[in-house]
Design an enzyme around this catalytic site. Sequence first.
Site, mmCIF file in Angstrom:
data_model
loop_
_atom_site.group_PDB
_atom_site.id
_atom_site.type_symbol
_atom_site.label_atom_id
_atom_site.label_comp_id
_atom_site.label_asym_id
_atom_site.label_seq_id
_atom_site.Cartn_x
_atom_site.Cartn_y
_atom_site.Cartn_z
ATOM 1 N N HIS A 180 -2.961 7.238 2.737
ATOM 2 C CA HIS A 180 -3.450 5.973 2.188
ATOM 3 C C HIS A 180 -4.795 5.678 2.836
ATOM 4 C CE1 HIS A 180 -4.060 1.899 1.167
ATOM 5 N NE2 HIS A 180 -3.668 1.408 2.319
ATOM 6 N N CYS B 64 0.817 -1.224 0.000
ATOM 7 C CA CYS B 64 0.000 0.000 0.000
ATOM 8 C C CYS B 64 0.846 1.268 0.000
ATOM 9 C CB CYS B 64 -0.959 0.006 1.183
ATOM 10 S SG CYS B 64 -2.047 -1.421 1.203
ATOM 11 N N ASN C 164 -10.234 0.167 0.747
ATOM 12 C CA ASN C 164 -8.765 0.200 0.621
ATOM 13 C C ASN C 164 -8.353 -0.395 -0.732
ATOM 14 O OD1 ASN C 164 -6.009 -0.276 0.774
ATOM 15 N ND2 ASN C 164 -6.053 -1.089 2.858
HETATM 16 N N1 COA Z 1 -18.647 -7.353 10.824
HETATM 17 C C1 COA Z 1 -19.120 -7.549 12.068
HETATM 18 N N2 COA Z 1 -18.337 -7.880 13.101
HETATM 19 C C2 COA Z 1 -17.028 -7.999 12.865
HETATM 20 C C3 COA Z 1 -16.464 -7.799 11.594
HETATM 21 C C4 COA Z 1 -17.346 -7.467 10.545
HETATM 22 N N3 COA Z 1 -16.914 -7.256 9.283
HETATM 23 N N4 COA Z 1 -15.121 -7.983 11.658
HETATM 24 C C5 COA Z 1 -14.845 -8.275 12.938
HETATM 25 N N5 COA Z 1 -15.995 -8.292 13.676
HETATM 26 C C6 COA Z 1 -16.168 -8.550 15.092
HETATM 27 C C7 COA Z 1 -15.081 -9.431 15.671
HETATM 28 O O1 COA Z 1 -15.399 -10.790 15.464
HETATM 29 C C8 COA Z 1 -15.120 -9.029 17.111
HETATM 30 O O2 COA Z 1 -16.194 -9.711 17.739
HETATM 31 P P1 COA Z 1 -16.022 -10.309 19.230
HETATM 32 O O3 COA Z 1 -15.728 -9.113 20.091
HETATM 33 O O4 COA Z 1 -17.342 -10.942 19.480
HETATM 34 O O5 COA Z 1 -14.877 -11.242 19.125
HETATM 35 C C9 COA Z 1 -15.469 -7.547 17.082
HETATM 36 O O6 COA Z 1 -16.048 -7.303 15.802
HETATM 37 C C10 COA Z 1 -14.295 -6.627 17.270
HETATM 38 O O7 COA Z 1 -13.254 -7.065 16.431
HETATM 39 P P2 COA Z 1 -11.886 -6.332 16.399
HETATM 40 O O8 COA Z 1 -10.947 -7.092 15.515
HETATM 41 O O9 COA Z 1 -11.438 -6.061 17.802
HETATM 42 O O10 COA Z 1 -12.310 -4.948 15.724
HETATM 43 P P3 COA Z 1 -11.476 -3.654 15.601
HETATM 44 O O11 COA Z 1 -12.236 -2.538 16.188
HETATM 45 O O12 COA Z 1 -10.070 -3.832 16.032
HETATM 46 O O13 COA Z 1 -11.434 -3.438 14.005
HETATM 47 C C11 COA Z 1 -10.175 -3.766 12.002
HETATM 48 C C12 COA Z 1 -10.875 -4.428 13.171
HETATM 49 C C13 COA Z 1 -9.678 -4.835 11.044
HETATM 50 C C14 COA Z 1 -11.187 -2.875 11.267
HETATM 51 C C15 COA Z 1 -9.007 -2.883 12.543
HETATM 52 O O14 COA Z 1 -8.186 -3.678 13.371
HETATM 53 C C16 COA Z 1 -8.161 -2.321 11.449
HETATM 54 O O15 COA Z 1 -8.602 -1.474 10.686
HETATM 55 N N6 COA Z 1 -6.884 -2.724 11.332
HETATM 56 C C17 COA Z 1 -6.009 -2.227 10.269
HETATM 57 C C18 COA Z 1 -6.327 -2.961 8.984
HETATM 58 C C19 COA Z 1 -5.730 -2.295 7.774
HETATM 59 O O16 COA Z 1 -5.860 -1.110 7.599
HETATM 60 N N7 COA Z 1 -5.098 -3.083 6.912
HETATM 61 C C20 COA Z 1 -4.529 -2.636 5.695
HETATM 62 C C21 COA Z 1 -3.344 -1.786 5.939
HETATM 63 S S1 COA Z 1 -2.643 -1.222 4.456
#
Ligand code: COA
Length: 353
Positions: free
Chosen positions: A280, A133, A310
């Site tokens: 980004h 990215c 993204n």
């Molecule tokens: N829909 C509904 N629920 C979802 C879900 C979705 N698409 N994805 C995850 N969940 C749930 C999980 O299962 C979890 O449930 P639980 O508490 O019962 O276990 C809950 O939501 C929280 O999950 P969590 O992983 O803690 O969420 P978060 O607030 O950390 O957000 C991301 C997750 C992936 C959005 C976040 O970590 C993120 O943006 N990371 C960076 C990713 C990125 O930018 N990657 C590319 C970089 S170039």
Amino acid sequence: MNIVIIGVALTFEIKATGRAVPQRRVSNEELAQKIDTSDEWIWSHTGIKARHIADAETASSDLGVKAAWNALEMAVERGAYAEKTVEELAFTLDMIIVATTTPDFYGCPSTACLIQNKLGAKNAGAMDISAACSGFIYGLETAAGLLSAGKGRKRCLVIGCEILSRFIDWNDRGTCVLFGDGAGAVLLEKTDAPREGAERRGLLRTLLRADGAGSKNLIIKKGGSRNAYRAGDVFEFAPLIEMNGHAVYNFAVHAVTEIIKDLLEAERLTVDELRWIVPHQANARIVQAATKRLGFPREKFFLNIDEYANTSAASIPIALDELNREGHLKKGDIILCVGFGAGLTYGGNLIVW
Ligand code: COA
């Protein structure tokens, strides 16, 4: 006696921009009919409302060619090359650099060569950049370096193009909702614009950084020389993106904050002197967290993640093209682009429009 040393400072201007996204728009609501998610969760956790997904016949180079053509058309239409047709302008390109995580073919040929052929850019060298990215940030600096190093090299296309939808595990709801397909392109040219003063233009400074210790946090494990395909393979893991969301999130907030601070400090600029910060587009919450840490106004950051999700290396050139076409960029505006991604890689470009 005062001694004045006059350096030969080359400048590189972005002459035109372009973009291409697949027609098919998949909203959060549509996704929620197929996987266990909701518009509310995706929007509140990421700022994404929709993504565009390519049809089965489209590969990254197809989107890359469209974005490149779109940029060349703008260059001709806006009078920068009034005497040339788009085909003739393509013929004058010296270099094509393509940033992609999802090339048409792994290993070879490069996606840049496929695009070079489709554009009819017979005089251009062509190569891919693998910086995920951050690819566009790395690509722009590589282009400027090649233009400054090569006698007679003047004009270069930098393209970010991705078909991420084909490398997403659609059963992993924590990852699949984040990504979309698309391409963006800029036409970079060596110019005589001054490096200093009110008339200065071009790429002021770039920072390129990496933290390979985090490589496992965002990875496609299958298909390379570490885990090559063999006839009759039963897949232990599929050739799909695996991500440690929390680790990447923390890295990204830190990377965005560090790059913005360091670029401003290096060029002795304040946030008030920036017209835009173009990050980004991975997650609006990453940008919000960085904004808070920096204490900057939210309006400085351009976000279009709601529409495209993204698109990896394509996200920054798509954003630049939107800003450009909608008339939000004036000559002399200072823009800070900041990227981060798998590798882990990160970096930023300071550009005077
Ligand atoms: N829909 C509904 N629920 C979802 C879900 C979705 N698409 N994805 C995850 N969940 C749930 C999980 O299962 C979890 O449930 P639980 O508490 O019962 O276990 C809950 O939501 C929280 O999950 P969590 O992983 O803690 O969420 P978060 O607030 O950390 O957000 C991301 C997750 C992936 C959005 C976040 O970590 C993120 O943006 N990371 C960076 C990713 C990125 O930018 N990657 C590319 C970089 S170039």
